[in-house]
Design an enzyme around this catalytic site. Structure first.
Site, PDB file in Angstrom:
ATOM      1  N   HIS A   1     -41.108 -18.725  18.317  1.00 54.74           N
ATOM      2  CA  HIS A   1     -39.814 -19.160  17.792  1.00 54.74           C
ATOM      3  C   HIS A   1     -38.732 -18.883  18.828  1.00 54.74           C
ATOM      4  CE1 HIS A   1     -36.426 -19.716  15.067  1.00 54.74           C
ATOM      5  NE2 HIS A   1     -37.282 -20.331  14.270  1.00 54.74           N
ATOM      6  N   HIS A   2     -37.819 -19.836  18.992  1.00 56.42           N
ATOM      7  CA  HIS A   2     -36.807 -19.731  20.047  1.00 56.42           C
ATOM      8  C   HIS A   2     -35.831 -18.570  19.830  1.00 56.42           C
ATOM      9  CE1 HIS A   2     -34.938 -21.089  23.610  1.00 56.42           C
ATOM     10  NE2 HIS A   2     -35.198 -22.366  23.482  1.00 56.42           N
ATOM     11  N   SER A   3     -35.754 -18.055  18.612  1.00 52.63           N
ATOM     12  CA  SER A   3     -34.852 -16.930  18.349  1.00 52.63           C
ATOM     13  C   SER A   3     -35.313 -15.660  19.049  1.00 52.63           C
ATOM     14  CB  SER A   3     -34.745 -16.672  16.839  1.00 52.63           C
ATOM     15  OG  SER A   3     -36.011 -16.350  16.292  1.00 52.63           O
TER      16      SER A   3
END
Length: 489
Positions: free
Chosen positions: A145-147
């Protein structure tokens, strides 16, 4: 049982989400990164699981659960937890003699873009596909996930988990660009006066370029939109399954053009992209190469909204040390946006695409657009809240055509927990673009990755072919004119 979980979580360290991580976790901007790894040997899940226990599982972000409303003061936070690596390694049962394995791999990765991440555990997983494809004996697909971090940080972390094939104890060698301004020696009165004027000119140029770029950014938020082309995303494109295709070209060809034209690798790759997109659009528009067709192509406004990492590069050595000793290291999402214009058109001289690319890149290097965009979005987030910030970011991306990135990789062959890699193909999905182009150097190769919304771009393979053919034409033009020999002499 719930009380025990709650007590356990309260005893571990919590860390609030950064503004960029909050953006990536919003329902309207849910981004993830996909890294496809071609392996030269058959996949060994046990070796990978054991290796991950000593690397990724020790990283704070990869061993934390995302708590959106249960962190400190009710704010979204990362909460450390015990990682069960086996739950993050997925090995589907697949017939090793499957027909058309390349197509099966594309379909499998495409389906991953429709499956949301499980918020009850750390937001990463790796899929091990034990069947042979055209470029690999088996394939690993890492979904993150890019977070958890920006693209540059995550790629550095991935490389910190690998080792040189030639030396199993050594980290990969990654080229680092050295920035230098002015001469190495400032002795002499006239020399100092000269470089004072150069410095003043540099500052004036920086201020002017930044002013123009910030103005264009503001106009884009308000009303300025790219030309309607067959590449522009439709509403809801971020929710559609994406297709991931790639091609492998020789890095020596790119460096030949770079040296002959006294440019950077990034200049050449941007020029190749402009040439490839021009070929693709010309075919979609059915242009015949007449002066009228050329003029209509040149009037196209086509831009990329590029994320620029503003955090100093940590380096893979520091990340490897952090995972080995569970020490602390600078980490997170810290980036700004720049709007990079692409010059498309039917050029008689293939080298013109590269020349125009250099002019564009050189100008963007002398601008603080990324810093101002980051500060602006952080201000909007603080004053008006997450929803307003998401609306503005989506507005910028919807007004542009594609995502473009170029990442420098290892100079030599690397091994991922006992698996020598034949190629590395990273990309991203979940943002409101129908097209993402990514160039990844690895050993003596450049991997060209195209991620496309098939409802907008039904033939991503042809786009890949156009990019490969454009590099061949540019290289041929260099050789025909003897530019490379002149440089060598």
């Amino acid at each position: 049982m719930e009380e025990e979980k709650k007590t356990a979580r309260e005893t571990v360290e919590e860390e609030p989400l950064s503004p960029c991580s909050r953006l990536f976790n919003s329902p309207d901007f849910n981004c993830a990164i996909i890294v496809t790894m071609g392996c030269k040997v058959k996949g060994n899940p046990s070796a990978i699981i054991e290796g991950l226990k000593h690397t990724l599982a020790n990283h704070p972000r990869f061993s934390s659960i995302l708590e959106m409303n249960k962190g400190k003061k009710g704010k979204p936070s990362w909460v450390r937890t015990k990682v069960k690596v086996e739950e993050h390694v997925i090995v589907p049962e697949i017939d090793p003699d499957i027909k058309n394995p390349d197509q099966f791999l594309e379909d499998y990765i495409s389906k991953l873009t429709t499956v949301p991440m499980d918020l009850s555990k750390p937001l990463w997983e790796i899929h091990i596909l034990c069947f042979k494809t055209s470029n690999a004996e088996s394939t690993g697909v890492l979904k993150v996930h890019h977070s958890l971090g920006d693209g540059m940080s995550l790629m550095s972390l991935f490389l910190a988990c690998t080792r040189k094939t030639s030396d199993p104890e050594a980290l990969p060698t990654v080229a680092v660009q050295k920035k230098q301004f002015g001469p190495s020696c400032y002795s002499g009165f006239f020399n100092k006066i000269w470089w004072l004027f150069v410095g003043l000119w540099f500052i004036l140029r920086l201020v002017f370029n930044t002013f123009v770029d910030v103005l264009m950014f503001a106009l884009t938020i308000c009303f300025l939109r790219d030309t309607e082309t067959p590449l522009l995303a439709k509403p809801g494109s971020e929710l559609k399954p994406k297709r991931f295709v790639h091609r492998i070209v020789s890095f020596d060809d790119v460096k030949l053009v770079k040296n002959a034209m006294n440019m950077t690798v990034n200049d050449v790759l941007l020029g190749v992209t402009q040439a490839g997109l021009s070929r693709y659009l010309s075919r979609r528009y059915d242009h015949d190469g007449t002066p009228k067709s050329k003029e209509s192509m040149r009037r196209i406004r086509l831009r990329s909204a590029i994320m620029i990492n503003l955090r100093p590069n940590t380096g893979i050595e520091a990340l490897a040390d952090m995972m080995a000793k569970k020490s602390k290291c600078r980490w997170g999402n810290l980036f700004g946006y720049i709007l990079l214009p692409f010059s498309v058109g039917l050029e008689t001289d293939p080298l013109e695409y590269v020349r125009r690319a250099k002019v564009t890149v050189d100008r963007k290097k002398h601008s603080l657009e990324a810093v101002f965009s980051m500060a602006f979005f952080k201000l909007i987030l603080k004053v008006l809240g997450l929803k307003a910030s998401v609306v503005l970011v989506r507005k910028v991306i919807h007004s542009t055509t594609l995502t473009f990135s170029n990442v420098v990789g290892p100079k030599e062959e690397i091994t991922f927990h006992g698996h020598p890699l034949s190629y590395i193909a990273p990309s991203v999905f979940g943002h409101p673009h129908a097209l993402t182009l990514h160039f990844q150097s690895y050993e003596n190769k450049v991997i060209i990755s195209v991620t496309a919304d098939p409802t907008v771009i039904p033939d991503p393979h042809k786009m890949c072919d156009d990019l490969v053919e454009s590099l061949k034409l540019i290289k041929s033009a260099v050789l025909e004119r003897g530019l490379y020999e002149m440089v060598e002499v």
